[in-house]
Design a protein around this motif. Sequence first.
Motif, mmCIF file in Angstrom:
data_model
loop_
_atom_site.group_PDB
_atom_site.id
_atom_site.type_symbol
_atom_site.label_atom_id
_atom_site.label_comp_id
_atom_site.label_asym_id
_atom_site.label_seq_id
_atom_site.Cartn_x
_atom_site.Cartn_y
_atom_site.Cartn_z
ATOM 1 N N VAL A 109 0.853 -1.197 0.000
ATOM 2 C CA VAL A 109 0.000 0.000 0.000
ATOM 3 C C VAL A 109 0.889 1.248 0.000
ATOM 4 C CG1 VAL A 109 -2.009 -1.001 1.162
ATOM 5 C CG2 VAL A 109 -0.147 -0.046 2.540
ATOM 6 N N GLY A 110 0.276 2.388 -0.244
ATOM 7 C CA GLY A 110 1.034 3.640 -0.278
ATOM 8 C C GLY A 110 0.848 4.472 0.971
ATOM 9 N N THR A 111 -0.198 4.179 1.734
ATOM 10 C CA THR A 111 -0.518 4.993 2.914
ATOM 11 C C THR A 111 -0.900 4.083 4.074
ATOM 12 O OG1 THR A 111 -1.438 6.644 1.408
ATOM 13 C CG2 THR A 111 -1.912 6.941 3.738
ATOM 14 N N LEU A 112 -0.445 4.456 5.265
ATOM 15 C CA LEU A 112 -0.814 3.709 6.477
ATOM 16 C C LEU A 112 -1.621 4.623 7.385
ATOM 17 C CD1 LEU A 112 2.717 2.209 7.258
ATOM 18 C CD2 LEU A 112 0.795 1.020 6.154
ATOM 19 N N TYR A 113 -2.570 4.026 8.099
ATOM 20 C CA TYR A 113 -3.317 4.792 9.089
ATOM 21 C C TYR A 113 -2.752 4.452 10.460
ATOM 22 C CZ TYR A 113 -6.280 5.097 5.023
ATOM 23 O OH TYR A 113 -6.730 5.297 3.754
#
Length: 217
Positions: A109-113
């Motif tokens: 993925v490109g973004t983590l929460y």
Amino acid sequence: MVEVIELTQRQEQILQIVKEEGPITGEQIADRLSLTRATLRPDLAILTMAGFLEARPRVGYFYTGKTGMQLLGEHIRKMRVNDYKAHPIVIQESSSVFDAISTLFLEDVGTLYVVNQKGYLSGVISRKDLLRAAMGKHSLEDVAVHIIMTRMPNIVMCSIEETLFEAARKLISYQIDSLPVVKEHQADGRVMYEVVGRITKTTITRAFVELGENQDI
Ligand code: ADP
């Protein structure tokens, strides 16, 4: 989800008749085509569901006058975040930048929460945030993600009830790649957000491709 459909020759004939003679009953349309009412029922149902015709009880069918583009627009604005959201990838605030980068590769993925100890959303970490941190002097194991993340209340989010169109607009207007899909909770007298999904530019691209594959109006 509402399907966008390809019209058959018979459906085109029905549309033509209703355009010229509407309001007209199903019985009368069947007469014009020398068919039974029962044979026409599925076609009338499809044309009504797709928005070409409107059925008024005891009056008959009307032609709505909507073009394929208008119906496509209506279809797009009915698509819901809930039906398209992907699985969210979350990490703890205390995770290191090194862990975050590893998770990015592992999960593709490109973004983590980022979530706090209670599991509620506290931040977002993107590829560039991690690259910036990697350019610094500190060891990647020594910097915790909560130091470098974009934090609440500056997180742009969406809910499951929102339309995909609204979510896509947020991605464009805030110039970001991804939106956490959240559910609100009351915790410690404050509103907190549980992360239940993600909407990314890939989600929107996938929906766009699906539309192109389905749409023949
Ligand atoms: P990249 O940094 O890889 O270009 P983005 O364009 O998504 O990815 O991120 C740009 C900046 O916006 C980053 O600093 C990131 O932390 C922040 N950001 C990303 N998503 C959100 C969001 N949903 N709400 C608020 N800020 C975000």
